[in-house]
Design an enzyme around this catalytic site. Structure first.
Site, PDB file in Angstrom:
ATOM      1  N   ASP A 141       0.432   5.423   1.010  1.00  0.00           N
ATOM      2  CA  ASP A 141      -0.647   6.258   1.687  1.00  0.00           C
ATOM      3  C   ASP A 141      -1.151   7.568   0.703  1.00  0.00           C
ATOM      4  O   ASP A 141      -0.349   7.597  -0.128  1.00  0.00           O
ATOM      5  CB  ASP A 141       0.113   6.838   2.991  1.00  0.00           C
ATOM      6  CG  ASP A 141       0.203   6.012   4.214  1.00  0.00           C
ATOM      7  OD1 ASP A 141      -0.715   5.135   4.527  1.00  0.00           O
ATOM      8  OD2 ASP A 141       1.226   6.021   4.756  1.00  0.00           O
ATOM      9  N   ARG A 161       0.949  -1.226  -0.183  1.00  0.00           N
ATOM     10  CA  ARG A 161       0.052  -0.240   0.073  1.00  0.00           C
ATOM     11  C   ARG A 161       0.731   1.177  -0.157  1.00  0.00           C
ATOM     12  O   ARG A 161       2.064   1.214   0.559  1.00  0.00           O
ATOM     13  CB  ARG A 161      -0.999   0.210   1.032  1.00  0.00           C
ATOM     14  CG  ARG A 161      -1.709  -1.291   1.455  1.00  0.00           C
ATOM     15  CD  ARG A 161      -2.256  -1.039   2.706  1.00  0.00           C
ATOM     16  NE  ARG A 161      -3.057  -2.304   2.944  1.00  0.00           N
ATOM     17  CZ  ARG A 161      -3.819  -2.891   4.027  1.00  0.00           C
ATOM     18  NH1 ARG A 161      -3.696  -2.049   5.078  1.00  0.00           N
ATOM     19  NH2 ARG A 161      -4.227  -3.829   4.338  1.00  0.00           N
ATOM     20  N   ARG A 175       8.562   7.523   6.483  1.00  0.00           N
ATOM     21  CA  ARG A 175       8.384   8.860   6.576  1.00  0.00           C
ATOM     22  C   ARG A 175       8.812   9.157   8.123  1.00  0.00           C
ATOM     23  O   ARG A 175       9.245  10.259   8.416  1.00  0.00           O
ATOM     24  CB  ARG A 175       6.910   9.122   6.568  1.00  0.00           C
ATOM     25  CG  ARG A 175       6.627   9.105   5.064  1.00  0.00           C
ATOM     26  CD  ARG A 175       5.033   8.969   4.808  1.00  0.00           C
ATOM     27  NE  ARG A 175       4.255  10.087   5.687  1.00  0.00           N
ATOM     28  CZ  ARG A 175       3.133  10.307   5.834  1.00  0.00           C
ATOM     29  NH1 ARG A 175       2.295   9.293   5.212  1.00  0.00           N
ATOM     30  NH2 ARG A 175       2.225  11.151   6.106  1.00  0.00           N
TER      31      ARG A 175
END
Lengths: 250, 250
Positions: free
Chosen positions: A52, A50, A198
């Site tokens: 974001d 995935r 991140r």
């Protein structure tokens, strides 16, 4: 039925992320709509992982099973035709064995996080980079980043919403380089926790600013506590660049 | 009164161009509004040259006269604060002699035109590049481009709406290089006619496709007739990168 491996590029700015969700358009949903428009089939486009909301990809990987008798070139062209005007592009389609699985066959994922480090605001790259106005020491960030390489409990860098069973991951590489006002952070691993890249970037920024040393990075890692890490860097600087598979699987 | 030289970066996608116009927001107008918000003065921000709707700049130059007793650093910071959230950024402000004129003192302008040359549509760079799906021979484009160097009547590459008194210009350099799927066309001259760079690119594309030879470029140039040139390449690929001034003028 033929399984197709897809390499996909997208601008994630206006999407809720890779995965289908009820709260807005996703990359996966747009691809599945394009498959349906092409061959009338309702198929799952299974991604390697995935991304974001706001995160981009230059080399996301996926697979999809198509019943219609067609070929890889037609699949790629048809999906791109039906994806317009979405900023989602199928770079490659290849027929593969139905043993291939975009998520479970993947050996490594690579990301690029790009910072524009200058006083003046960014313009043309504002949705593709993180603007950091204070001077960052990229060399110090690179040196400190090496403390994170290897197999560790990465709880300090894991989102509270992360659904992975284990916080243990093996980080292969984490390199920080400056070219003028651009700082590129390139990172590779077999797999990542949610927000791991991140959270790495937001924490390494503390080193770049001179607020943290490399030892502080080691201490934060050892704490296995999200509250001991730095901020989560914003999504717009992040890009999934590549997913690697064993040579014999494709 | 102090005259400030400004170096300005912007994303031209959502603007009618550099110049103030009645039909929508312009870069110049947003800068003049920021000057007014900063010091209450109504001042003209004089650019080195105009850019069209959708054309970008990494190094547009301008000057503005400010009555308030301030300094270059404050001017840059204040303009950037008041420009938010426009994708317009003042990279540099420098106090200069009031003999300096952003347009008339300029010795050279440089542009970059960027093509993404691949079959699949573009995504993250769709507003910053021209997508060309057919294979282009960048080397042939570069060789043919050299026919345009020097002092010529460039009527073939001049927009019908061009307001310049003379179609004579002196082209300093025009280089075409490929790096993977990116083709960069870099061009410099003391000054340009309206649409000159975009008309060069649209015409060189014919060479890249193999439809034209270098001799066809020479013939088109000699014809001094816009209808003998190729298409006008779209604005999104174009970026004003630099304006040069004599060293003693700044």
């Amino acid at each position: 039925m033929t399984r197709y491996y897809l390499v996909i590029e997208y601008d994630g700015t206006d999407y809720v992320g890779w995965q289908r969700q009820d709260n807005g358009p996703s990359i996966q949903e747009e691809l599945e709509k394009a498959v349906h428009a092409f061959c009338g089939e309702t198929a799952v486009v299974q991604g390697a992982g995935r991304t974001d909301a706001g995160v981009h990809a230059l080399g996301q990987a996926a697979h999809v099973d198509i019943e219609r008798d067609t070929n890889a070139n037609t699949v790629r062209e048809a999906l791109n035709a039906h994806l317009r005007p979405n900023p989602i592009s199928v770079l490659q389609a290849t027929a593969v064995s139905d043993q291939f699985h975009a998520r479970f066959s993947a050996e490594a994922r690579s990301y690029l996080y790009r910072i524009i480090n200058r006083r003046a605001p960014t313009t043309t790259l504002r949705y593709l980079t993180w603007h950091v106005g204070v001077d960052l020491d990229a060399r110090a960030m690179h040196v400190a980043a090496q403390r994170l390489i290897g197999k560790h409990d990465f709880s300090t860098f894991r989102a509270s919403t992360c659904q992975a069973k284990s916080p243990i991951r093996t980080l292969t590489s984490l390199d920080v380089y400056r070219d003028g006002e651009v700082i590129d952070i390139r990172v590779s691993a077999p797999s990542f926790l949610h927000h791991q890249v991140r959270n790495f970037v937001g924490t390494l920024k503390l080193v770049g600013e001179g607020k943290w040393t490399a030892d502080n990075i080691s201490e934060a890692l050892a704490a296995c506590d999200r509250t001991k890490g730095g901020q989560t860097a914003p999504p717009e600087g992040l890009c999934l660049t590549k997913v690697d598979y064993p040579p014999n699987s494709l």
